[in-house]
Design a protein around this motif. Structure first.
Motif, PDB file in Angstrom:
ATOM      1  N   CYS A  47      62.591 -16.064  23.711  1.00  0.00           N
ATOM      2  CA  CYS A  47      61.869 -16.414  24.932  1.00  0.00           C
ATOM      3  C   CYS A  47      62.915 -16.901  25.927  1.00  0.00           C
ATOM      4  CB  CYS A  47      60.826 -17.494  24.668  1.00  0.00           C
ATOM      5  SG  CYS A  47      59.902 -18.016  26.130  1.00  0.00           S
ATOM      6  N   GLY A  48      63.063 -16.163  27.037  1.00  0.00           N
ATOM      7  CA  GLY A  48      64.104 -16.515  27.990  1.00  0.00           C
ATOM      8  C   GLY A  48      65.466 -16.442  27.335  1.00  0.00           C
ATOM      9  N   ASP A  49      66.235 -17.534  27.396  1.00  0.00           N
ATOM     10  CA  ASP A  49      67.572 -17.545  26.784  1.00  0.00           C
ATOM     11  C   ASP A  49      67.571 -18.233  25.424  1.00  0.00           C
ATOM     12  OD1 ASP A  49      67.083 -20.098  27.632  1.00  0.00           O
ATOM     13  OD2 ASP A  49      69.099 -20.446  28.425  1.00  0.00           O
ATOM     14  N   GLU A  50      66.405 -18.389  24.818  1.00  0.00           N
ATOM     15  CA  GLU A  50      66.296 -19.040  23.511  1.00  0.00           C
ATOM     16  C   GLU A  50      65.989 -18.006  22.424  1.00  0.00           C
ATOM     17  OE1 GLU A  50      64.514 -23.239  25.342  1.00  0.00           O
ATOM     18  OE2 GLU A  50      63.342 -22.091  23.871  1.00  0.00           O
ATOM     19  N   ARG A  51      66.664 -18.148  21.286  1.00  0.00           N
ATOM     20  CA  ARG A  51      66.475 -17.235  20.167  1.00  0.00           C
ATOM     21  C   ARG A  51      66.291 -18.021  18.881  1.00  0.00           C
ATOM     22  NH1 ARG A  51      66.668 -14.920  24.161  1.00  0.00           N
ATOM     23  NH2 ARG A  51      67.748 -13.002  24.755  1.00  0.00           N
ATOM     24  N   LEU A  52      65.389 -17.515  18.051  1.00  0.00           N
ATOM     25  CA  LEU A  52      65.196 -18.067  16.709  1.00  0.00           C
ATOM     26  C   LEU A  52      65.364 -16.932  15.712  1.00  0.00           C
ATOM     27  CD1 LEU A  52      64.334 -20.347  14.743  1.00  0.00           C
ATOM     28  CD2 LEU A  52      61.965 -19.571  15.075  1.00  0.00           C
ATOM     29  N   ILE A  53      66.291 -17.099  14.767  1.00  0.00           N
ATOM     30  CA  ILE A  53      66.493 -16.121  13.701  1.00  0.00           C
ATOM     31  C   ILE A  53      66.001 -16.734  12.400  1.00  0.00           C
ATOM     32  CG2 ILE A  53      68.175 -14.796  12.370  1.00  0.00           C
ATOM     33  CD1 ILE A  53      69.946 -14.722  14.807  1.00  0.00           C
ATOM     34  N   ILE A  54      65.104 -16.024  11.732  1.00  0.00           N
ATOM     35  CA  ILE A  54      64.602 -16.477  10.430  1.00  0.00           C
ATOM     36  C   ILE A  54      65.244 -15.594   9.366  1.00  0.00           C
ATOM     37  CG2 ILE A  54      62.578 -16.983   9.033  1.00  0.00           C
ATOM     38  CD1 ILE A  54      60.922 -16.988  11.610  1.00  0.00           C
ATOM     39  N   GLU A  55      66.153 -16.170   8.598  1.00  0.00           N
ATOM     40  CA  GLU A  55      66.852 -15.444   7.551  1.00  0.00           C
ATOM     41  C   GLU A  55      66.113 -15.613   6.220  1.00  0.00           C
ATOM     42  OE1 GLU A  55      71.400 -16.217   9.123  1.00  0.00           O
ATOM     43  OE2 GLU A  55      70.415 -17.762   7.923  1.00  0.00           O
ATOM     44  N   SER A  56      66.514 -14.815   5.234  1.00  0.00           N
ATOM     45  CA  SER A  56      65.984 -15.043   3.894  1.00  0.00           C
ATOM     46  C   SER A  56      66.609 -16.315   3.340  1.00  0.00           C
ATOM     47  CB  SER A  56      66.295 -13.854   2.977  1.00  0.00           C
ATOM     48  OG  SER A  56      67.629 -13.924   2.506  1.00  0.00           O
ATOM     49  N   ARG A  57      65.928 -16.966   2.438  1.00  0.00           N
ATOM     50  CA  ARG A  57      66.454 -18.212   1.861  1.00  0.00           C
ATOM     51  C   ARG A  57      67.610 -17.946   0.905  1.00  0.00           C
ATOM     52  NH1 ARG A  57      61.534 -17.059  -0.368  1.00  0.00           N
ATOM     53  NH2 ARG A  57      61.329 -16.985  -2.656  1.00  0.00           N
ATOM     54  N   PHE A  58      67.925 -16.668   0.678  1.00  0.00           N
ATOM     55  CA  PHE A  58      69.052 -16.315  -0.191  1.00  0.00           C
ATOM     56  C   PHE A  58      70.293 -15.955   0.625  1.00  0.00           C
ATOM     57  CE2 PHE A  58      65.090 -15.273  -2.359  1.00  0.00           C
ATOM     58  CZ  PHE A  58      65.224 -16.054  -3.497  1.00  0.00           C
ATOM     59  N   ASP A 102      63.316 -32.308  15.116  1.00  0.00           N
ATOM     60  CA  ASP A 102      64.463 -32.551  15.995  1.00  0.00           C
ATOM     61  C   ASP A 102      65.441 -31.379  15.986  1.00  0.00           C
ATOM     62  OD1 ASP A 102      63.336 -34.965  16.465  1.00  0.00           O
ATOM     63  OD2 ASP A 102      64.676 -36.118  15.150  1.00  0.00           O
ATOM     64  N   VAL A 103      65.523 -30.667  14.866  1.00  0.00           N
ATOM     65  CA  VAL A 103      66.446 -29.541  14.747  1.00  0.00           C
ATOM     66  C   VAL A 103      66.112 -28.452  15.764  1.00  0.00           C
ATOM     67  CG1 VAL A 103      67.253 -27.720  13.179  1.00  0.00           C
ATOM     68  CG2 VAL A 103      66.832 -30.031  12.306  1.00  0.00           C
ATOM     69  N   PHE A 104      64.845 -28.353  16.168  1.00  0.00           N
ATOM     70  CA  PHE A 104      64.382 -27.288  17.058  1.00  0.00           C
ATOM     71  C   PHE A 104      64.409 -27.703  18.532  1.00  0.00           C
ATOM     72  CE2 PHE A 104      62.541 -26.647  12.920  1.00  0.00           C
ATOM     73  CZ  PHE A 104      62.518 -25.273  12.735  1.00  0.00           C
ATOM     74  N   SER A 105      64.958 -28.877  18.831  1.00  0.00           N
ATOM     75  CA  SER A 105      64.838 -29.429  20.189  1.00  0.00           C
ATOM     76  C   SER A 105      65.471 -28.548  21.264  1.00  0.00           C
ATOM     77  CB  SER A 105      65.457 -30.829  20.237  1.00  0.00           C
ATOM     78  OG  SER A 105      66.824 -30.777  19.860  1.00  0.00           O
ATOM     79  N   HIS A 106      66.593 -27.869  20.939  1.00  0.00           N
ATOM     80  CA  HIS A 106      67.267 -27.073  21.975  1.00  0.00           C
ATOM     81  C   HIS A 106      66.611 -25.714  22.217  1.00  0.00           C
ATOM     82  CE1 HIS A 106      69.029 -25.621  18.256  1.00  0.00           C
ATOM     83  NE2 HIS A 106      69.571 -24.599  18.901  1.00  0.00           N
ATOM     84  N   ILE A 107      65.620 -25.348  21.398  1.00  0.00           N
ATOM     85  CA  ILE A 107      64.829 -24.134  21.690  1.00  0.00           C
ATOM     86  C   ILE A 107      63.359 -24.537  21.826  1.00  0.00           C
ATOM     87  CG2 ILE A 107      66.437 -22.496  20.614  1.00  0.00           C
ATOM     88  CD1 ILE A 107      64.489 -22.463  18.187  1.00  0.00           C
ATOM     89  N   GLY A 108      63.144 -25.636  22.498  1.00  0.00           N
ATOM     90  CA  GLY A 108      61.798 -26.208  22.599  1.00  0.00           C
ATOM     91  C   GLY A 108      60.793 -25.302  23.280  1.00  0.00           C
ATOM     92  N   LYS A 109      61.240 -24.551  24.284  1.00  0.00           N
ATOM     93  CA  LYS A 109      60.313 -23.665  25.001  1.00  0.00           C
ATOM     94  C   LYS A 109      59.772 -22.583  24.065  1.00  0.00           C
ATOM     95  CE  LYS A 109      62.209 -21.022  28.044  1.00  0.00           C
ATOM     96  NZ  LYS A 109      62.868 -20.585  29.294  1.00  0.00           N
ATOM     97  N   LEU A 110      60.664 -21.969  23.276  1.00  0.00           N
ATOM     98  CA  LEU A 110      60.246 -20.939  22.328  1.00  0.00           C
ATOM     99  C   LEU A 110      59.355 -21.524  21.237  1.00  0.00           C
ATOM    100  CD1 LEU A 110      60.337 -18.145  21.009  1.00  0.00           C
ATOM    101  CD2 LEU A 110      62.555 -18.757  20.014  1.00  0.00           C
ATOM    102  N   VAL A 111      59.762 -22.645  20.680  1.00  0.00           N
ATOM    103  CA  VAL A 111      58.983 -23.271  19.608  1.00  0.00           C
ATOM    104  C   VAL A 111      57.586 -23.645  20.098  1.00  0.00           C
ATOM    105  CG1 VAL A 111      58.822 -25.300  18.107  1.00  0.00           C
ATOM    106  CG2 VAL A 111      60.990 -24.091  18.344  1.00  0.00           C
ATOM    107  N   GLY A 112      57.501 -24.104  21.345  1.00  0.00           N
ATOM    108  CA  GLY A 112      56.205 -24.451  21.898  1.00  0.00           C
ATOM    109  C   GLY A 112      55.252 -23.275  21.970  1.00  0.00           C
ATOM    110  N   LYS A 113      55.809 -22.054  22.038  1.00  0.00           N
ATOM    111  CA  LYS A 113      54.970 -20.854  22.146  1.00  0.00           C
ATOM    112  C   LYS A 113      54.619 -20.241  20.796  1.00  0.00           C
ATOM    113  CE  LYS A 113      56.620 -19.553  26.755  1.00  0.00           C
ATOM    114  NZ  LYS A 113      55.291 -19.681  27.385  1.00  0.00           N
TER     115      LYS A 113
END
Length: 438
Positions: free
Chosen positions: A78-89, A15-26
């Motif tokens: 993807c389009g206007d969606e962005r996902l940033i993966i940070e370090s866990r620290f 559910d946390v990823f719902s607003h970037i669903g298009k990017l997550v789907g890819k």
């Protein structure tokens, strides 16, 4: 812009990823190799023989009603969606640990500003630019790239194939010249021209000269090798390189450099990420960065075989059988130690990890093994003694001569700026390597 930040080696509800669903789907349940083919830049490039980074590793893996992230960090869009993966620290502010790894391993400028949501595309572009010196230096260890080029001449010194149509067009009436073409082995080819265009582009950036000073010798070689460079030829050179990628396995470093140069120059023309269906971004392998960083700390104490370059390859058996690359083999052959860098939480180190290090220890007659991992709690080492005996005979007891230790490097979390993070990391590093110097 729709933006989501997550951390590596973490698990989140879908559910946390719902607003970037298009990017997550890819990207969900796709391997690094698949994403690389779709336009995502992977650092280091997909390595077919690497152990720490697998081509089958996934960015987001579905686990029931959650997504689990892996060892990679970076930016995807993807389009206007962005996902940033940070370090866990990473704390509430900037990702100082990720920046520190980039700084120590790749000599990156301090550009990791994860709070600048409106500037994510520029930050992605900066990542590409700041990787250029590393890729240029790596590629040119093989020497300047040379290939056959077809040159067209019109003179009296015929050396190649006569071009009849061009000869008639240019040399009637006949004045002693002959139109001909000749294939010549040349440094001034489309790939080196592409590198030259990238260099000239970076030079025009405010920080360009400071960035290129790290590879000034390589830059000079490229400039000297491309006397045919013309600024207005950029688009033509880009098209030639898109159609003619480096294919020879020996020059795979030049293939990576070619791809990076194309991304940099085409990004400037707004061709990366264009359209709502295309995914793009850059991902860094945390396991590789961590291993190279650890090597910078212990290189005087340990040998460091490298599977990417084939340096220091070892064999399990005679007849050249059983290729292995232990992360670290102690230089002290009298009391040999094997160490393995693991960019994962302490509780995730087990099973296959144990078998791998024990095999290396057996191969090198080592009585002690170590897992070198990053941790935030500052907990003490966990030392595990190898068992002897069997449950069938009910005589299982720990040995007192063979052990594996999980040895963590404490990553500061309670810091207010990058300078204080560096100061605390220096203390952690001294405490970390002290165990190997006693």
């Amino acid at each position: 812009m729709k933006l989501l930040k997550i951390k590596d080696n973490s698990q989140q509800k879908k559910d946390v990823f719902s607003h970037i669903g298009k990017l997550v789907g890819k990207i969900a349940d796709k391997t690094l190799e698949q994403l690389e083919h779709e336009g995502v830049f992977i650092f280091p490039e997909i390595v077919k023989d690497a152990e720490d980074i697998s081509r089958d590793q996934m960015i987001l893996q579905s686990v029931n009603d959650t997504y689990r992230s892996g060892n990679v960090m970076g930016v995807l869009g993807c389009g206007d969606e962005r996902l940033i993966i940070e370090s866990r620290f990473c704390g509430e502010g900037e990702d100082y640990f990720f920046q520190y790894l980039l700084d120590k391993v790749l000599d990156f400028p301090n550009i990791v500003d994860l709070e600048s949501d409106a500037n994510q595309d520029n930050r992605l572009f900066n990542f590409l630019l700041f990787l250029f010196p590393y890729y240029l230096k790596t590629a040119m260890r093989k020497g300047l790239f040379k290939k056959y080029i077809c040159h067209r001449y019109n003179d009296a010194h015929v050396k190649g194939t006569i071009d009849v149509a061009r000869h008639i067009e240019k040399n009637i009436p006949f004045i002693g010249n002959v139109a001909y073409s000749q294939r010549e082995f040349s440094f001034d080819n489309s790939l080196m021209e592409l590198v030259r265009h990238t260099i000239e582009f970076i030079k025009r950036k405010p920080y360009g000269n400071n960035l290129l000073i790290k590879v000034k010798d390589e830059v000079k070689l490229v400039i000297d090798a491309t006397p045919g460079y013309e600024p207005y030829d950029r688009q033509k050179i880009i098209e030639q390189n898109k159609k003619n990628t480096v294919r020879h396995a020996y020059f795979r470093e030049y293939l990576a450099l070619q791809r990076l140069c194309l991304l940099i120059l085409r990004h400037q023309k707004h061709q990366i990420g264009s359209g709502s269906r295309q995914i793009y971004g850059i991902l860094f392998d945390g396991a590789w960065l961590w291993e190279e960083y650890i090597n910078s700390l212990v290189e005087d104490i340990f040998y460091h075989p490298m599977n990417k370059s084939g340096k220091g390859a070892q064999r399990l058996f005679n007849r050249n059988v059983g290729l292995i690359y232990p992360d670290f083999i102690s230089r002290n052959s009298e009391a040999r130690v094997i160490a393995d860098a693991k960019y994962k939480p302490i509780d995730n180190i087990g099973n296959r990890d144990y078998l791998q290090v024990l095999a290396y220890m057996f191969r090198f007659d080592a009585k002690a093994g170590y897992y070198l991992y990053p941790e935030a709690e500052g907990s003490g080492d966990l030392k595990l003694w190898m068992n002897r005996g069997s449950t069938y005979e009910a005589n299982v007891t720990p040995r007192d001569d063979i052990s594996i230790t999980k040895h963590g490097l404490k990553i500061p979390m309670d810091v207010w700026d990058y300078a204080s993070f560096i100061a605390k990391m220096k203390i952690s590093e001294q405490e970390f390597i002290y165990i190997f110097s006693t």
